[in-house]
Design an enzyme around this catalytic site. Structure first.
Site, short mmCIF file in Angstrom:
data_model
loop_
_atom_site.label_atom_id
_atom_site.label_comp_id
_atom_site.label_asym_id
_atom_site.label_seq_id
_atom_site.Cartn_x
_atom_site.Cartn_y
_atom_site.Cartn_z
N ARG A 227 -8.50 -2.90 10.34
CA ARG A 227 -9.52 -2.93 9.85
C ARG A 227 -9.68 -4.70 9.42
O ARG A 227 -8.88 -5.27 8.92
CB ARG A 227 -9.46 -2.25 8.50
CG ARG A 227 -9.96 -0.89 8.77
CD ARG A 227 -11.48 -0.43 9.02
NE ARG A 227 -11.75 0.71 9.23
CZ ARG A 227 -11.44 1.22 10.65
NH1 ARG A 227 -11.45 0.62 11.50
NH2 ARG A 227 -12.07 2.78 10.73
N GLU A 256 -18.96 -6.80 9.32
CA GLU A 256 -19.51 -6.34 10.35
C GLU A 256 -20.88 -5.95 10.55
O GLU A 256 -21.24 -5.34 9.38
CB GLU A 256 -18.51 -5.28 10.90
CG GLU A 256 -17.12 -5.74 11.32
CD GLU A 256 -16.23 -4.47 11.86
OE1 GLU A 256 -16.62 -3.43 11.89
OE2 GLU A 256 -14.97 -4.98 11.71
N HIS A 274 -15.33 -4.58 17.32
CA HIS A 274 -14.94 -3.38 17.10
C HIS A 274 -15.05 -2.54 18.31
O HIS A 274 -16.07 -1.25 17.84
CB HIS A 274 -15.72 -2.98 15.64
CG HIS A 274 -14.89 -2.01 15.00
ND1 HIS A 274 -14.82 -1.87 13.68
CD2 HIS A 274 -14.02 -0.90 15.30
CE1 HIS A 274 -14.25 -0.97 13.04
NE2 HIS A 274 -13.63 -0.15 14.28
P1 NAP Z 1 -1.69 6.60 11.13
O1 NAP Z 1 -1.21 7.33 11.95
O2 NAP Z 1 -2.26 7.26 9.74
O3 NAP Z 1 -0.85 5.21 10.93
C1 NAP Z 1 -1.03 4.33 9.95
C2 NAP Z 1 0.29 3.75 9.80
O4 NAP Z 1 0.18 2.38 8.79
C3 NAP Z 1 1.39 4.38 9.45
O5 NAP Z 1 2.48 4.19 10.16
C4 NAP Z 1 1.63 4.18 7.91
O6 NAP Z 1 3.01 4.09 7.81
C5 NAP Z 1 1.19 2.43 7.67
N1 NAP Z 1 0.62 2.40 6.54
C6 NAP Z 1 -0.22 3.13 5.82
N2 NAP Z 1 -0.43 2.52 4.75
C7 NAP Z 1 0.32 1.55 4.59
C8 NAP Z 1 0.52 0.42 3.75
N3 NAP Z 1 -0.34 0.36 2.49
N4 NAP Z 1 1.00 -0.57 3.98
C9 NAP Z 1 1.60 -0.70 5.34
N5 NAP Z 1 1.41 0.16 6.42
C10 NAP Z 1 0.80 1.30 5.76
O7 NAP Z 1 -3.11 5.91 11.59
P2 NAP Z 1 -3.67 5.91 13.08
O8 NAP Z 1 -4.20 6.78 13.81
O9 NAP Z 1 -2.46 4.97 13.82
O10 NAP Z 1 -4.75 4.43 12.78
C11 NAP Z 1 -4.38 3.52 12.09
C12 NAP Z 1 -5.83 2.62 11.88
O11 NAP Z 1 -6.15 2.02 13.04
C13 NAP Z 1 -6.93 3.45 11.15
O12 NAP Z 1 -6.90 3.76 10.07
C14 NAP Z 1 -8.05 2.41 11.61
O13 NAP Z 1 -8.39 1.61 10.24
C15 NAP Z 1 -7.48 1.58 12.68
N6 NAP Z 1 -8.38 1.88 13.85
C16 NAP Z 1 -8.99 0.89 14.35
C17 NAP Z 1 -9.82 1.21 15.54
C18 NAP Z 1 -10.68 0.34 16.12
O14 NAP Z 1 -11.67 0.42 16.89
N7 NAP Z 1 -10.32 -1.09 16.20
C19 NAP Z 1 -9.90 2.60 16.02
C20 NAP Z 1 -9.16 3.32 15.70
C21 NAP Z 1 -8.43 3.34 14.46
P3 NAP Z 1 3.67 4.37 6.27
O15 NAP Z 1 3.13 5.68 5.85
O16 NAP Z 1 5.12 4.23 6.31
O17 NAP Z 1 3.29 3.16 5.52
#
Ligand code: NAP
Length: 308
Positions: A227, A256, A274
């Site tokens: 993000r 954005e 994005h």
């Molecule tokens: P996820 O499975 O919930 O993974 C998030 C990871 O971030 C976990 O490993 C978590 O580990 C870590 N995390 C959470 N809070 C944190 C914090 N405060 N500090 C450091 N690390 C933290 O989510 P996902 O499905 O992989 O998606 C991740 C993100 O990608 C989404 O939330 C979204 O913002 C982004 N995304 C972007 C696009 C795009 O189009 N560019 C598309 C989809 C998603 P811990 O719990 O150990 O901290």
């Protein structure tokens, strides 16, 4: 069962719009605002993760049972408030891991090999006047992943055949073979390429700040597919201007759609609008799950992929 009307916030790709339109009686915010009887009957909100749903909107919809977002991020939905009011929030995790990981690898390679610049160089005929500057290899690089979740792990899995070393930062160590850093600055210091793939929101706001960029160093590169809020964009611009880091590839931004940003002025920056999950296959799969979540809540009161 008569299906309650559904409020759509934001735009969907044409094929997705058709699919949702066939399933639900969709209403716009303007229609809902203009008609109190309609407003009182709205049972669901369908949206995408890059639109804001605020508490005031949820409070105005007494029959609302679900906010279903097409996307995995829910940093723009007041989840705790919705829960207090008995409104289920659902997202569409996992279905988009492959598409986002593919884009991440593409952005990394584009950054390391300067592909957008190479394309312009070739088209413009500049090649006839001399050779294109050298890029950097991915092989042998250290890649640090900030947020080793569903998407981070898919990025890591796809990176392995490129012969890189991988380490990660998050709030907790996971049962993974990759080295874990409990400090993001230390991970940045270790990394040649730092990838942000954690959630957005208050907790991670400016997690990648001037100190992290300094630690990444003049040969280091940043890739952000998480993000825009995760990176202090002003600090990034300063770091790029001073060559304090070597480059950045960004799919997400603090504001954005991006317009008139100083980021557009750097040759060593690769930008995309994005589009992490923006493939036909992925967006249709996400829409199907969003629809199924709404139907499940209407029929059983329970969502399928509920945001906790
Ligand atoms: P996820 O499975 O919930 O993974 C998030 C990871 O971030 C976990 O490993 C978590 O580990 C870590 N995390 C959470 N809070 C944190 C914090 N405060 N500090 C450091 N690390 C933290 O989510 P996902 O499905 O992989 O998606 C991740 C993100 O990608 C989404 O939330 C979204 O913002 C982004 N995304 C972007 C696009 C795009 O189009 N560019 C598309 C989809 C998603 P811990 O719990 O150990 O901290």
């Amino acid at each position: 069962m008569t299906m309650p009307p559904v409020l759509q916030i934001g735009e969907f790709p044409a094929a997705v719009q058709t699919m949702i339109g066939e399933r639900f009686a969709l209403r716009t915010l303007a229609e809902v605002d203009a008609d109190d009887a309609l407003r009182a009957r709205i049972g669901a909100i369908v949206t995408r993760s890059n639109y804001d749903i605020d508490e005031a909107l949820i409070a105005r919809l007494p029959s609302l049972r679900i906010v279903a977002t097409s996307g995995v991020g829910f940093d723009r939905i007041p989840v705790a408030y919705a829960r207090e009011r008995g409104v289920v929030v659902t997202n569409t995790p996992d279905l988009l891991n492959a598409a986002v990981a593919e884009l991440t690898i593409g952005l990394m390679l584009a950054l390391l090999r300067r592909l957008p610049m190479a394309d312009r160089f070739t088209r413009s005929g500049a090649w006839t006047r001399g050779a294109f500057p050298l890029g950097s290899s991915l092989a042998g690089k250290r890649v640090g992943i900030v947020g080793m979740g569903r998407i981070g792990r898919e990025i890591a899995r796809r990176l392995m055949p490129f012969d890189v070393s991988i380490a990660y930062f998050g709030r907790s160590r996971q049962a993974l073979d990759f080295p874990y850093f409990s400090d993001v600055i230390e991970l940045a210091g270790w990394s040649d390429v730092l990838i942000a793939s954690c959630p957005g929101g208050r907790e991670t706001r400016h997690l990648i700040d001037a100190a992290v960029l300094d630690a990444l160093g003049p040969n280091g590169m940043l890739v952000n597919i998480a993000r825009g809020s995760v990176v202090d964009e002003a600090a990034l611009v300063t770091a790029l201007a001073r060559n304090a880091i070597a480059g950045a590839a960004l799919d997400v931004f603090e504001h954005e759609p991006l317009a008139d940003s100083p980021l557009c002025g750097f040759e060593q920056v690769v930008l995309s609008p994005h589009i992490g999950s923006a493939t036909h296959e992925t967006r249709l799969a996400m829409a199907r799950l969003m629809i199924d979540n709404v139907l499940a809540v209407f029929e059983t009161g329970k969502g399928i992929t509920v945001v906790e």
